[in-house]
Design an enzyme around this catalytic site. Structure first.
Site, mmCIF file in Angstrom:
data_model
loop_
_atom_site.group_PDB
_atom_site.id
_atom_site.type_symbol
_atom_site.label_atom_id
_atom_site.label_comp_id
_atom_site.label_asym_id
_atom_site.label_seq_id
_atom_site.Cartn_x
_atom_site.Cartn_y
_atom_site.Cartn_z
ATOM 1 N N ARG A 36 42.666 45.199 -47.608
ATOM 2 C CA ARG A 36 42.269 46.231 -46.633
ATOM 3 C C ARG A 36 43.338 47.325 -46.492
ATOM 4 O O ARG A 36 43.008 48.485 -46.279
ATOM 5 C CB ARG A 36 41.979 45.585 -45.270
ATOM 6 C CG ARG A 36 40.598 44.953 -45.221
ATOM 7 C CD ARG A 36 40.280 44.373 -43.860
ATOM 8 N NE ARG A 36 38.841 44.133 -43.737
ATOM 9 C CZ ARG A 36 38.279 43.491 -42.730
ATOM 10 N NH1 ARG A 36 39.032 43.027 -41.744
ATOM 11 N NH2 ARG A 36 36.976 43.319 -42.678
ATOM 12 N N LYS A 193 21.996 29.930 -41.688
ATOM 13 C CA LYS A 193 20.953 29.923 -40.659
ATOM 14 C C LYS A 193 20.067 31.159 -40.659
ATOM 15 O O LYS A 193 20.555 32.284 -40.708
ATOM 16 C CB LYS A 193 21.598 29.773 -39.279
ATOM 17 C CG LYS A 193 22.313 28.439 -39.097
ATOM 18 C CD LYS A 193 22.892 28.316 -37.702
ATOM 19 C CE LYS A 193 23.457 26.917 -37.480
ATOM 20 N NZ LYS A 193 23.993 26.774 -36.115
ATOM 21 N N GLY A 350 31.788 38.791 -45.488
ATOM 22 C CA GLY A 350 32.957 37.967 -45.825
ATOM 23 C C GLY A 350 32.711 36.905 -46.875
ATOM 24 O O GLY A 350 33.373 36.859 -47.913
ATOM 25 N N GLY A 373 30.394 42.442 -40.223
ATOM 26 C CA GLY A 373 29.390 42.766 -39.205
ATOM 27 C C GLY A 373 28.749 44.126 -39.400
ATOM 28 O O GLY A 373 27.535 44.284 -39.240
#
Length: 391
Positions: A36, A193, A350, A373
């Protein structure tokens, strides 16, 4: 979407507040992955080359508005200086006076924005205080763009704003993948999920031609269709929702692809005894831990028939061998088609980045987003506050 970039701005003699994401993993005082930090170098170098003084704004960890020494950005200073090849002035409480006193080629790193409780509240006073430090605002932190914080969205409303190199590259890649993609488009969505990716699946079935569902999520869809999955991870209560998504996909002309063969084991551990079998044959005492070779071959055919691929999430329990085989093989197939110029491939999240790196396929993808996100919310069709503030 339209936004300004560095090329549109006259920056000589100006102070540019630059929001970056240098929230890197550390062990003790050592940065363990400087990706990053390395990604922001082109933006910082370009700003300096155009005569701007650069003030970096960033967060580190989740201090929840408290000053915690173990989350001070001072810790990443050595890695930042190494990446930029120049010294960086650290300021705990930056002031315009102190910034003005530095040479025009200076780079300043301000202390962790999240040490103030006003940051995450997007407090107008904090945004105004930040705006007073500079003449322009550059956002180069796509991975924080889904947060409406004082240093991402608030300050962007108060100063002439533009996208940094990384942000512009990210937005262009995403626009090419979902905004105005070359069709047909295939999306690979994996993970544990269904409940965490409901918005994502609901948005994608109306945007893509093929939707590949992998990981534990696929088990929930199998259960919904009356296929037993033994002791596999599955959200049985989500079966009606899975059927709704299948119906929505059918109405939109989107083909859903589920595993046609699976790799099962009795225990969840590396090197566990395992068998490959048809999806419907999973024994009641076993669990599905990966997709099988027939599924991978079918996916390869889907990829070969498409022009654009968006990837988020693994196809199996990729963290442990041999249950990384399907993810590795499918990723390598996508990489090969991209290399041959037959596919535009964009991936993010990720787990996804880790899986593609493990497969040795990441370098050949057209674009890999560093965001988690923000990438997901963009795929869900949501407006990202940090991006909207630049338009």
């Amino acid at each position: 979407m339209t936004w300004k970039t560095i090329d549109d701005m006259a920056l000589a003699g100006k102070v540019v507040l630059t929001r970056v994401d240098i929230n890197v993993p550390m062990e003790g005082a050592q940065v363990t992955d400087a990706t990053r930090i390395e990604k922001i170098v082109p933006t910082v170098e370009d700003l300096i080359a155009r005569g701007a003084k650069v003030v970096l704004l960033a967060h580190f960890g989740r201090p929840k508005g408290k000053t915690l020494p173990e989350m001070s950005l001072r810790l990443v200073l050595p890695a930042l200086e190494a990446a930029l090849g120049r010294s960086v002035t650290f300021m705990e409480h930056p002031s315009r006076e102190a910034i003005n006193a530095l040479p025009q080629t200076a780079v300043v790193l301000a202390e962790n924005m999240r040490f103030s409780p006003l940051e995450e509240a997007n407090d107008p006073q904090m945004a105004a205080d930040l705006a007073a430090l500079g003449d322009y605002f550059c956002n180069d932190a796509f991975s924080a763009a889904h947060r409406a914080h004082a240093s991402t969205e608030g300050v962007a409303r108060l100063l002439p704003s533009f996208a940094g190199r990384l942000m512009a590259e990210e937005l262009a890649a995403l626009e090419a993948a979902l905004g105005k993609p070359e069709r047909p488009v295939v999306a690979v969505v994996g993970g544990a999920k269904v409940s965490t990716k409901l918005d994502l699946l609901g948005n994608l079935v109306s945007k893509v031609d093929h939707l590949v569902i992998g990981g534990g999520m696929a088990n929930t869809f199998l259960v919904a269709q009356g296929i037993e999955v033994g002791k596999s991870l599955a959200e049985r209560d989500m079966a009606p929702t899975a059927l709704e998504i299948i119906a929505k996909a059918k109405a939109a002309g989107c083909t859903i692809h589920l595993p046609i063969d699976v790799v099962v084991a009795r225990e969840f551990k590396a090197g566990a005894d395992n068998q490959t079998m048809a999806t419907a044959d999973c024994p009641s005492d076993a669990m599905i831990l990966d997709a099988g070779p027939q599924t991978v071959a079918a996916l390869r055919q889907v990829f070969e028939g498409c022009k654009t691929l968006i990837w988020n999430g693994p196809l199996g329990a990729f963290e442990i061998e041999p249950f990384n085989a399907a993810t590795n093989a499918a990723a390598q197939a996508a990489a090969e088609l991209t290399r041959a110029g037959k596919l535009v491939s964009v991936a993010g999240g990720g787990d996804t980045v880790a899986a593609l790196n493990q497969a040795g396929a990441a370098a050949d993808f057209t674009f890999i987003s560093t965001a988690g996100g923000a990438f997901l919310e963009w795929m869900e069709g949501k407006t990202l506050p940090g991006v909207a503030a630049l338009e």
